[in-house]
Scaffold this motif. Structure first.
Motif, PDB file in Angstrom:
ATOM      1  N   ASN A  29       0.851  -1.278  -0.059  1.00 17.25           N
ATOM      2  CA  ASN A  29      -0.004   0.026   0.022  1.00 17.25           C
ATOM      3  C   ASN A  29       0.780   1.205   0.065  1.00 17.25           C
ATOM      4  OD1 ASN A  29      -2.493  -1.524   0.058  1.00 17.25           O
ATOM      5  ND2 ASN A  29      -2.577  -1.580   2.239  1.00 17.25           N
ATOM      6  N   ALA A  30       2.118   1.107   0.514  1.00 18.82           N
ATOM      7  CA  ALA A  30       2.909   2.180   0.755  1.00 18.82           C
ATOM      8  C   ALA A  30       3.544   2.580  -0.828  1.00 18.82           C
ATOM      9  CB  ALA A  30       3.849   2.226   1.730  1.00 18.82           C
ATOM     10  N   MET A  31       3.755   1.479  -1.523  1.00 18.55           N
ATOM     11  CA  MET A  31       4.083   1.903  -2.763  1.00 18.55           C
ATOM     12  C   MET A  31       3.074   1.839  -4.121  1.00 18.55           C
ATOM     13  SD  MET A  31       7.733  -0.273  -2.614  1.00 18.55           S
ATOM     14  CE  MET A  31       6.953  -2.109  -2.029  1.00 18.55           C
ATOM     15  N   LYS A  32       2.081   1.382  -3.857  1.00 15.98           N
ATOM     16  CA  LYS A  32       0.989   1.740  -4.807  1.00 15.98           C
ATOM     17  C   LYS A  32       0.522   3.090  -5.284  1.00 15.98           C
ATOM     18  CE  LYS A  32      -3.564   1.012  -2.656  1.00 15.98           C
ATOM     19  NZ  LYS A  32      -4.636   0.000  -2.457  1.00 15.98           N
ATOM     20  N   GLY A  33       0.136   3.067  -6.552  1.00 17.42           N
ATOM     21  CA  GLY A  33      -0.355   4.550  -6.831  1.00 17.42           C
ATOM     22  C   GLY A  33       0.869   5.339  -7.280  1.00 17.42           C
ATOM     23  N   GLY A  35       3.653   7.793  -6.605  1.00 21.32           N
ATOM     24  CA  GLY A  35       4.504   8.251  -5.393  1.00 21.32           C
ATOM     25  C   GLY A  35       4.344   6.954  -4.289  1.00 21.32           C
ATOM     26  N   SER A  36       5.248   7.416  -3.377  1.00 17.22           N
ATOM     27  CA  SER A  36       5.352   6.217  -2.472  1.00 17.22           C
ATOM     28  C   SER A  36       5.783   6.830  -0.906  1.00 17.22           C
ATOM     29  CB  SER A  36       6.577   5.325  -2.482  1.00 17.22           C
ATOM     30  OG  SER A  36       7.757   6.049  -2.729  1.00 17.22           O
ATOM     31  N   ASP A  37       5.061   6.354   0.047  1.00 23.45           N
ATOM     32  CA  ASP A  37       5.014   6.808   1.446  1.00 23.45           C
ATOM     33  C   ASP A  37       6.449   6.404   2.071  1.00 23.45           C
ATOM     34  OD1 ASP A  37       4.798   7.364   3.858  1.00 23.45           O
ATOM     35  OD2 ASP A  37       2.569   6.684   4.190  1.00 23.45           O
ATOM     36  N   LYS A  38       7.292   7.129   1.927  1.00 23.04           N
ATOM     37  CA  LYS A  38       8.735   6.647   2.496  1.00 23.04           C
ATOM     38  C   LYS A  38       8.803   6.500   3.855  1.00 23.04           C
ATOM     39  CE  LYS A  38      10.834   8.760  -1.666  1.00 23.04           C
ATOM     40  NZ  LYS A  38       9.729   9.207  -2.431  1.00 23.04           N
ATOM     41  N   ASP A  39       7.838   7.407   4.610  1.00 22.39           N
ATOM     42  CA  ASP A  39       7.879   7.410   5.933  1.00 22.39           C
ATOM     43  C   ASP A  39       7.519   6.242   6.547  1.00 22.39           C
ATOM     44  OD1 ASP A  39       9.255   9.713   6.706  1.00 22.39           O
ATOM     45  OD2 ASP A  39       7.561  11.074   6.725  1.00 22.39           O
ATOM     46  N   ALA A  40       6.473   5.551   5.975  1.00 18.03           N
ATOM     47  CA  ALA A  40       5.828   4.227   6.357  1.00 18.03           C
ATOM     48  C   ALA A  40       6.750   3.157   5.963  1.00 18.03           C
ATOM     49  CB  ALA A  40       4.353   4.037   5.681  1.00 18.03           C
ATOM     50  N   SER A  62       4.329 -14.130  -2.130  1.00 18.22           N
ATOM     51  CA  SER A  62       3.115 -15.064  -2.024  1.00 18.22           C
ATOM     52  C   SER A  62       1.767 -14.311  -2.527  1.00 18.22           C
ATOM     53  CB  SER A  62       3.025 -15.837  -0.674  1.00 18.22           C
ATOM     54  OG  SER A  62       4.216 -16.474  -0.474  1.00 18.22           O
ATOM     55  N   GLN A  63       1.721 -13.233  -1.674  1.00 23.49           N
ATOM     56  CA  GLN A  63       0.588 -12.345  -1.961  1.00 23.49           C
ATOM     57  C   GLN A  63       0.258 -11.677  -3.274  1.00 23.49           C
ATOM     58  OE1 GLN A  63       0.940 -11.888   2.940  1.00 23.49           O
ATOM     59  NE2 GLN A  63       0.072 -10.108   1.827  1.00 23.49           N
ATOM     60  N   TYR A  64       1.478 -11.160  -3.583  1.00 19.13           N
ATOM     61  CA  TYR A  64       1.294 -10.132  -4.748  1.00 19.13           C
ATOM     62  C   TYR A  64       2.150 -10.765  -6.209  1.00 19.13           C
ATOM     63  CZ  TYR A  64      -0.631  -7.290  -1.212  1.00 19.13           C
ATOM     64  OH  TYR A  64      -1.112  -6.811  -0.112  1.00 19.13           O
ATOM     65  N   ASP A  71      10.788  -4.139  -6.209  1.00 15.86           N
ATOM     66  CA  ASP A  71       9.679  -2.956  -5.837  1.00 15.86           C
ATOM     67  C   ASP A  71      10.350  -1.793  -5.323  1.00 15.86           C
ATOM     68  OD1 ASP A  71       7.911  -4.535  -7.462  1.00 15.86           O
ATOM     69  OD2 ASP A  71       6.538  -4.497  -5.974  1.00 15.86           O
ATOM     70  N   LEU A  72      11.130  -2.039  -4.135  1.00 17.19           N
ATOM     71  CA  LEU A  72      11.816  -0.925  -3.519  1.00 17.19           C
ATOM     72  C   LEU A  72      12.847   0.013  -4.289  1.00 17.19           C
ATOM     73  CD1 LEU A  72      12.389  -3.174  -0.227  1.00 17.19           C
ATOM     74  CD2 LEU A  72      10.754  -0.882  -0.386  1.00 17.19           C
ATOM     75  N   LYS A  73      13.463  -1.051  -5.058  1.00 18.70           N
ATOM     76  CA  LYS A  73      14.543  -0.283  -5.888  1.00 18.70           C
ATOM     77  C   LYS A  73      13.836   0.519  -7.071  1.00 18.70           C
ATOM     78  CE  LYS A  73      18.387  -3.594  -6.255  1.00 18.70           C
ATOM     79  NZ  LYS A  73      18.802  -4.658  -6.870  1.00 18.70           N
ATOM     80  N   TYR A  74      12.658   0.312  -7.360  1.00 20.88           N
ATOM     81  CA  TYR A  74      11.980   1.054  -8.282  1.00 20.88           C
ATOM     82  C   TYR A  74      11.353   2.335  -7.602  1.00 20.88           C
ATOM     83  CZ  TYR A  74       8.551   2.274 -11.903  1.00 20.88           C
ATOM     84  OH  TYR A  74       7.893   3.018 -12.913  1.00 20.88           O
ATOM     85  N   GLU A  75      10.766   2.208  -6.398  1.00 20.82           N
ATOM     86  CA  GLU A  75      10.172   3.248  -5.763  1.00 20.82           C
ATOM     87  C   GLU A  75      10.927   4.253  -4.998  1.00 20.82           C
ATOM     88  OE1 GLU A  75       7.022   4.066  -5.920  1.00 20.82           O
ATOM     89  OE2 GLU A  75       6.615   2.330  -7.226  1.00 20.82           O
TER      90      GLU A  75
END
Length: 666
Positions: A29-33, A35-40, A62-64, A71-75
């Protein structure tokens, strides 16, 4: 998370009520859409242990059906991305990635190789080798052998075996033999037997090596680090020094690495990230404590001043707390301090100056050279420097008399007339006897509107009884007043009482009395902890200003045993201003006088501008006593030579004269 029987000293712990599936959802959820919620992201990842992060990666996939690290590298971007991604890898794979990056491409990051391979345990090395093979399908030893050379390569290969002895039972006979073998392989040998250094430092247990280093100090009069610097060179020297530091204290080694990563202009972010990540679940609390002790500021505050944004927030979370706020001195740091006093107590160091009496000395010939240098139009400063910096003080006094006898002139007056500025102060200072020079510096410190407390402290806290007696006599002769009277009229309170006590030159000169040392330490501990009605300053004065240096070293060791505090820490915590500075100077002088002066010299030249008064004063006053020792301490403490710093920070004839007194580049 700590090994059985050991207290956990990491700053990051298992998160209670951990749920990998919920954390995977939160990160998604912090990375979807947009921008990303870096603090979270940083709040979640820095508050989970590495084992928990690995589980989150698995749950995320497993879930996604996606790779969380990708994903972290991308965001994320930049240093923050490097830090977060490093946290997601298991420690052996993180080390493997660091080493792969260090040897990839055209150059090699030797500092990274040294840091990792010198500091890891046998098990960590075995795990690293396996992870490297798994991640890159390559043999780590083969890659390192292909990318390095010489003795540096040989020692790296030894460390890569992860075969250091781990037995805590130490043979005293083997300790003595290893110390002797190291001495004969280096200091006592024409050339150096590097193989002996590699074998002993690469294979013996840490406990064994600590005892070897102590024995080496006893039989050689110098720490093993000094010998390594003198006998080895290049990356091999740096690697062996790192091994020694990690044997003595891994936490202290990393504290120093972190400090150097952030001090000065720019930040070595790769080093900062690597250490903060790799030590966060091992010994970050110990590193913090040593950092606070050694650099007089907290790791938390240095990170806060040196970094910014989410990167800073994440690093501070890994740091785990601010030791400046806590204001406490912790057991690991106490152990480091105790060991320093122990080394100070057993060391038999020969004090050596850089200026020796000139061979084939001819006072009349020198007088003629000096007269010629000053006669006529212009002055030959080079000739003056060459003569006066290469003669002992006793020989300079003979030159003064010969000059007067030969020319009927006062050499001091002629020098004063012909020279100017910093060079004049340096050369004229060299022409005074040591007692006359100290007396003049003290007079300057007390005359006029203000008082130069720093000079008063430096001289009065470091001179022995004989030197103090000579200063008193020279002061009376030059100014027709007693030094004690001038100190009393120009200072006040406890600071005045400290100076007056030191000016008496009545310090005991005998060996340590262990029973008395215990009693003295208890008296200091009682007043330091408010368990005594007596004045803190009065009690410290009665002991620090009167006991012999060997005795005080034992007192300060006993103090640590009783309080878990180094005496210097207690002084800084409970006192302030000139009183604090005077007592700290005494303590540091007792611990290691050349190191005290090395620190003063460094501070006189670091930053913007140069404190030429301090630089000149110390170079003159220590040139025939222990300037060679000071040079050694300088390079140990600051990783640069005194010669190089003078060369960079001064200019002209003043620089030439200082470099001549310095006596060489280490």
């Amino acid at each position: 998370m700590a090994p059985k029987g050991k207290v956990y000293r990491g700053s990051v712990k298992d998160f209670p009520d951990f749920n990998a599936s919920q954390d995977a959802d939160a990160l998604y959820n912090a990375m979807k859409g947009f921008g990303s919620d870096k603090d979270a992201i940083l709040d979640l990842i820095t508050s989970r242990s590495n084992k928990q992060r690995v589980e989150i990666c698995q749950a995320y996939k497993s879930q996604y059906g996606k790779d969380l690290i990708a994903d972290l590298k991308y965001e994320l971007t930049g240093k923050f991305e490097r830090l977060i991604v490093s946290l997601m890898r298991p420690p052996p794979y993180s080390d493997a990635k660091e080493i792969k990056d260090a040897i990839a491409g055209a150059g090699t990051d030797e500092k990274c190789l040294i840091e990792i391979l010198a500091s890891r345990t046998n098990q960590e090395i075995h795990d690293l080798v396996a992870a490297y093979k798994d991640a890159y399908e390559r043999d780590l030893e083969a890659d390192i052998v292909g990318d390095t050379s010489g003795h540096f390569k040989k020692m790296l290969v030894v460390l890569l075996q992860g075969a250091r002895e781990e037995d805590d039972v130490v043979s005293e006979d083997l300790v003595e033999q290893d110390a002797k073998d190291l001495l004969e392989a280096g200091e006592l040998k024409w050339g150096t037997d590097e193989a002996q250094f590699i074998y002993i430092l690469g294979r013996r247990s840490k406990q064994h090596l600590r005892m070897v280093f102590d024995e080496y100090l006893k039989i050689s009069g110098k720490p093993i680090e000094r010998s390594i610097r003198g006998e080895l060179s290049g990356d091999f020297e740096k690697l062996m020094l790192a091994v020694v530091k990690c044997v003595r204290s891994t936490a202290e080694y990393f504290a120093e690495r972190l400090y150097k990563a952030m001090k000065g202009m720019g930040t070595r972010d790769n080093t900062l990230i690597r250490i903060m990540v790799s030590r966060s679940e091992i010994d970050m609390l110990d590193i913090r404590e040593v950092f606070r002790t050694k650099y007089e500021k907290s790791l938390h505050n240095m990170i806060k001043e040196d970094t910014s944004g989410e990167y800073k927030k994440a690093l501070l979370k890994l740091c785990g707390g601010d030791d400046d706020a806590a204001g406490e001195f912790f057991p690991e740091a106490a152990q480091v301090a105790y060991r320093m006093w122990e080394l100070s107590a057993v060391a038999t160091v020969e004090l050596r100056g850089t200026v020796q009496p000139a061979g084939s000395f001819n006072d009349d010939g020198d007088a003629q050279v000096l007269r010629k240098a000053m006669k006529g139009l212009g002055t030959d400063e080079g000739a003056i420097i060459e003569v006066l910096t290469q003669r002992s003080n006793a020989q300079r006094q003979q030159i003064l008399k010969a000059y007067k006898a030969h020319y009927g002139r006062d050499l001091m007056a002629d020098l004063k007339s012909e020279l100017s500025g910093s060079l004049a102060k340096l050369i004229l200072g060299l022409m005074l006897t040591p007692a006359q020079y100290d007396a003049k510096q003290l007079r300057k410190a007390v005359e006029g509107a203000g008082t130069d407390e720093s000079t008063l402290i430096e001289i009065m806290a470091t001179r022995n009884n004989q030197e103090i007696a000579a200063i008193n006599e020279a002061y009376q002769q030059a100014y027709h007043k007693s030094l004690e009277d001038d100190l009393s009229s120009d200072t006040s309170g406890h600071f005045k009482r400290i100076l007056v006590s030191l000016a008496l030159g009545n310090r005991d000169e005998g060996p340590a009395n262990l029973t008395q040392a215990h009693e003295d330490a208890k008296k200091l501990a009682d007043v330091a902890s408010n368990d005594s009605s007596e004045s803190l300053e009065t009690r410290f004065l009665s002991i620090l200003c009167t006991r012999s240096y060997p005795h005080l070293r034992r007192v300060f060791q006993e103090f640590i045993k009783m309080t878990n505090h180094d005496v210097e820490h207690a002084i800084r915590k409970r006192m302030s201003g000139d009183v604090r500075d005077a007592f700290v100077a005494i303590v540091r002088s007792v611990k290691n006088k050349p190191a005290f002066f090395a620190d003063k010299l460094y501070k006189s030249m670091k930053g913007a501008g140069t404190d030429e008064r301090t630089l000149t004063r110390i170079m003159i006053s220590r040139s025939e006593i222990d300037l060679l020792n000071i040079r050694g301490e300088f390079i140990d403490l600051f990783d640069k030579s005194l010669y190089h710093m003078i060369e960079k920070d001064t200019s002209g004839d003043y620089r030439s004269a200082l470099l001549a007194l310095c006596g060489g580049d280490d």
